[in-house]
Every structure is written in C-alpha cells, then in structure tokens.
Design an enzyme around this catalytic site. Structure first.
Site, PDB file in Angstrom:
ATOM      1  N   LYS A  68      -0.848   4.970   4.558  1.00 22.87           N
ATOM      2  CA  LYS A  68      -1.834   4.061   5.171  1.00 22.87           C
ATOM      3  C   LYS A  68      -1.587   3.934   6.669  1.00 22.87           C
ATOM      4  O   LYS A  68      -0.461   3.691   7.112  1.00 22.87           O
ATOM      5  CB  LYS A  68      -1.760   2.689   4.497  1.00 22.87           C
ATOM      6  CG  LYS A  68      -2.859   1.759   4.978  1.00 22.87           C
ATOM      7  CD  LYS A  68      -3.124   0.624   4.037  1.00 22.87           C
ATOM      8  CE  LYS A  68      -4.202  -0.296   4.566  1.00 22.87           C
ATOM      9  NZ  LYS A  68      -5.493   0.388   4.743  1.00 22.87           N
ATOM     10  N   HIS A  79       0.839  -1.209   0.000  1.00 18.32           N
ATOM     11  CA  HIS A  79       0.000   0.000   0.000  1.00 18.32           C
ATOM     12  C   HIS A  79       0.871   1.255   0.000  1.00 18.32           C
ATOM     13  O   HIS A  79       2.062   1.188   0.306  1.00 18.32           O
ATOM     14  CB  HIS A  79      -0.922   0.036   1.229  1.00 18.32           C
ATOM     15  CG  HIS A  79      -2.144  -0.808   1.079  1.00 18.32           C
ATOM     16  ND1 HIS A  79      -2.188  -2.120   1.496  1.00 18.32           N
ATOM     17  CD2 HIS A  79      -3.361  -0.538   0.542  1.00 18.32           C
ATOM     18  CE1 HIS A  79      -3.385  -2.621   1.227  1.00 18.32           C
ATOM     19  NE2 HIS A  79      -4.120  -1.687   0.648  1.00 18.32           N
TER      20      HIS A  79
HETATM   21  N1  LIG Z   1     -12.997  -0.348   2.684  1.00 22.13           N
HETATM   22  C1  LIG Z   1     -12.351   0.018   1.576  1.00 22.13           C
HETATM   23  O1  LIG Z   1     -12.658  -0.415   0.463  1.00 22.13           O
HETATM   24  C2  LIG Z   1     -11.249   1.029   1.696  1.00 22.13           C
HETATM   25  C3  LIG Z   1     -10.565   1.499   0.576  1.00 22.13           C
HETATM   26  C4  LIG Z   1      -9.600   2.494   0.720  1.00 22.13           C
HETATM   27  C5  LIG Z   1      -9.339   3.001   1.995  1.00 22.13           C
HETATM   28  N2  LIG Z   1      -9.998   2.495   3.067  1.00 22.13           N
HETATM   29  C6  LIG Z   1      -9.834   3.026   4.428  1.00 22.13           C
HETATM   30  O2  LIG Z   1     -10.594   4.229   4.500  1.00 22.13           O
HETATM   31  C7  LIG Z   1     -10.015   5.107   5.467  1.00 22.13           C
HETATM   32  C8  LIG Z   1      -9.760   6.478   4.828  1.00 22.13           C
HETATM   33  O3  LIG Z   1      -8.850   6.328   3.737  1.00 22.13           O
HETATM   34  P1  LIG Z   1      -8.331   7.612   2.914  1.00 22.13           P
HETATM   35  O4  LIG Z   1      -7.329   7.058   1.963  1.00 22.13           O
HETATM   36  O5  LIG Z   1      -9.461   8.420   2.428  1.00 22.13           O
HETATM   37  O6  LIG Z   1      -7.577   8.398   4.102  1.00 22.13           O
HETATM   38  P2  LIG Z   1      -7.217   9.973   4.139  1.00 22.13           P
HETATM   39  O7  LIG Z   1      -6.202  10.104   5.230  1.00 22.13           O
HETATM   40  O8  LIG Z   1      -6.868  10.467   2.782  1.00 22.13           O
HETATM   41  O9  LIG Z   1      -8.588  10.674   4.584  1.00 22.13           O
HETATM   42  C9  LIG Z   1      -9.151  10.562   5.868  1.00 22.13           C
HETATM   43  C10 LIG Z   1      -9.940  11.823   6.123  1.00 22.13           C
HETATM   44  O10 LIG Z   1     -10.669  11.667   7.341  1.00 22.13           O
HETATM   45  C11 LIG Z   1     -10.615  12.914   8.009  1.00 22.13           C
HETATM   46  N3  LIG Z   1     -10.934  12.761   9.433  1.00 22.13           N
HETATM   47  C12 LIG Z   1     -10.104  12.406  10.449  1.00 22.13           C
HETATM   48  N4  LIG Z   1     -10.772  12.417  11.618  1.00 22.13           N
HETATM   49  C13 LIG Z   1     -12.042  12.801  11.336  1.00 22.13           C
HETATM   50  C14 LIG Z   1     -13.212  12.992  12.122  1.00 22.13           C
HETATM   51  N5  LIG Z   1     -13.194  12.818  13.458  1.00 22.13           N
HETATM   52  N6  LIG Z   1     -14.346  13.344  11.510  1.00 22.13           N
HETATM   53  C15 LIG Z   1     -14.379  13.552  10.175  1.00 22.13           C
HETATM   54  N7  LIG Z   1     -13.309  13.389   9.362  1.00 22.13           N
HETATM   55  C16 LIG Z   1     -12.149  13.014   9.956  1.00 22.13           C
HETATM   56  C17 LIG Z   1      -9.188  13.414   7.749  1.00 22.13           C
HETATM   57  O11 LIG Z   1      -9.064  14.801   8.013  1.00 22.13           O
HETATM   58  C18 LIG Z   1      -9.045  13.075   6.265  1.00 22.13           C
HETATM   59  O12 LIG Z   1      -9.513  14.107   5.426  1.00 22.13           O
HETATM   60  C19 LIG Z   1      -8.753   4.378   5.952  1.00 22.13           C
HETATM   61  O13 LIG Z   1      -9.076   3.665   7.124  1.00 22.13           O
HETATM   62  C20 LIG Z   1      -8.440   3.410   4.830  1.00 22.13           C
HETATM   63  O14 LIG Z   1      -7.706   2.277   5.260  1.00 22.13           O
HETATM   64  C21 LIG Z   1     -10.930   1.537   2.938  1.00 22.13           C
END
Ligand SMILES: NC(=O)c1ccc[n+]([C@@H]2O[C@H](COP(=O)([O-])OP(=O)(O)OC[C@H]3O[C@@H](n4cnc5c(N)ncnc54)[C@H](O)[C@@H]3O)[C@@H](O)[C@H]2O)c1
Length: 238
Positions: free
Chosen positions: A139, A135
C-alpha cells in the site's frame, strides 16, 4: 455498459472479473505501458471510465478523461488534498467524477455507524478515541484514505478532538491513527473508544478486494447519465 479501466493492478484485475460477472464489457485497459490508448477508438467507445492507479497520477488521468468527454469513477487514494480544488472545477465545467476512499458497501455502513457512535460519544468525555488500520505491505499511502475519512467524521462530531495524527497521540485533542503493514491484508479498520472502565470497538474487515470492486462497478452503473461530484452518500442515501 462499456467500461474503460485505467490501472490494471490488483484492483483493475478484480474489477475486470466482477464487471464481466455483472454483464458489462471492458472495452479498454490502460496501464503505464500503453498510455497511448487514451486516444484509441476503444477508449472512445467507453460509457464510463474506472480509475484505480496511484496517488501521483490519479488527478492527471481524471483530467485526461474529462478532456475526452468521459465520466470517471475513481478509487485511487492518497491525493485528497487536491480533491477540493478539482471539485470546484467539476461543478464549473459540468464534469462527472464519482470518488470514494472505500467502495465497499459494508464499509459505507461502517462509516454511517462511526458517525452515529461519534455523535453519542461526544457527550462522554471520559472516553479517549484512537484508530488502527491494517493493510498489505504494497500500500502506497499511510494512513489509509479510509482511515482518514473515518477520522474526519470523528473530528466533525467530537468537540474535544480537533486533529488526527499519524502514529501515537501526544495531546488530548488528537486522534491517533496507528498504521500496520503486513502480508496481503485487503484492509482492517478499527475505531476504539476507551475509558478507565471499559472499551468500545467498531471493526470492519474486508475479506478480499471483491467488495471494493463490486462497489466501484455499482457506482459506475449509478454514475451513468449523472453530472457533478458524486460519492457513496449520494448512492447509498443514508
Ligand atoms: N477506494 C477503494 O475502495 C479502494 C480499494 C482498494 C484500493 N484502493 C486504492 O486504489 C489504488 C490502486 O490499488 P491497487 O491495489 O490496484 O494498486 P496496484 O499497485 O496493484 O495497481 C496500480 C496500477 O496502476 C498502474 N499505473 C501506475 N501509473 C499509471 C498511469 N499513469 N496510468 C495508468 N496506470 C498506471 C500500475 O502500473 C499498476 O498496474 C490505490 O491508491 C489504493 O489505495 C482503493
């Protein structure tokens, strides 16, 4: 469908773009700098909430949505140890949560293949089993939620394996998960069966985040009007 997004990072932005392409309206976007929006008219007007944030806040966000009568689709990984207690509460209180460690439709085909292959390989003890996941460097969780889901299916099917380990295996009952963090890789997962004479590998490689976002929106469409704890197996019906 009116969608509220919680988390406007890499996934939140991709979901917004694909939601528009599928004819949905994003009525509310909440991130760390505007948490007061949970109590806004915009949030109230959402038919469903999609949550992609970080492991330390996902459960709290989901509970805030439940308290406001909203169903949630959540893709945040890295907090599965708290999921079973939440599932119980969801059943008791008639809440709705669709959660998946990986919303990619292709990855869910891969999950089914992984289980099928493990059922076969249970009868071939000359093969050892290992996993690798790659990844991007931002991450938060290691190993990935997807790798854990794959490993747990393997443990369920293979009698000689009882536990997965983060890193190299030291005992024959362990399934090793090697995690590599590099560049902007959206996600590569490989399951390896190796004997002295050959190797069988299954690999899924995501080309971008679009597949996860599309799967999350299809899951939101599926969740509308349903109750309880839902997952990809409910939707894809393998
Ligand atoms: N299930 C899936 O298919 C899948 C796919 C990709 C990523 N993910 C997961 O999704 C999550 C997010 O991934 P990403 O790549 O978008 O991460 P990212 O770091 O780019 O975005 C996360 C966002 O959440 C915000 N955030 C943090 N705390 C918050 C709160 N209390 N309230 C509201 N917003 C808040 C951050 O400011 C940021 O903008 C991770 O856990 C990742 O592992 C899951």
């Amino acid at each position: 469908m009116n969608i509220a997004l919680i988390g406007y990072g890499k996934m939140g932005k991709t979901i917004e773009r694909i939601a528009h392409q599928r004819g949905h309206t994003v009525v509310c976007i909440i991130d760390v700098d505007n948490l007061q929006m949970f109590d806004s008219e915009e949030f109230k007007s959402a038919d469903i909430v999609i949550e992609f944030t970080s492991p330390s806040v996902a459960e709290h966000n989901i509970r805030k949505c439940f308290a406001r009568g909203k169903s949630v689709v959540c893709g945040t990984t890295g907090w599965t140890e708290r999921l079973s207690a939440l599932k119980k509460e969801i059943d008791e209180q008639n809440y709705t949560l669709f959660w998946s460690s990986n919303f990619s439709l292709g990855m869910n085909v891969f999950f089914a293949l992984n289980t099928y292959l493990a059922k076969i390989m249970n009868k071939f003890p000359s093969y050892d089993i290992a996993m690798e996941e790659v990844h991007h460097t931002h991450k938060a969780d290691t190993p990935s939620g997807t790798a854990i889901t794959l490993a747990e299916s393997i443990l369920h099917e293979i009698d000689r394996k009882t536990v997965w380990v983060d890193g190299a295996a030291r005992n024959p009952n362990e399934v090793s998960i090697e995690s590599i963090r590099t560049g902007d890789v959206p996600g590569i997962h490989t399951v390896i069966y190796e004997s002295n004479v050959d190797e069988i590998t299954l690999t899924h490689s995501a080309k971008s985040r679009d597949g996860f976002a599309l799967g999350a929106i299809i899951a939101a469409e599926f969740t509308l009007g349903k109750k309880g704890f839902l997952g990809m197996n409910d939707m894809m019906k393998f």
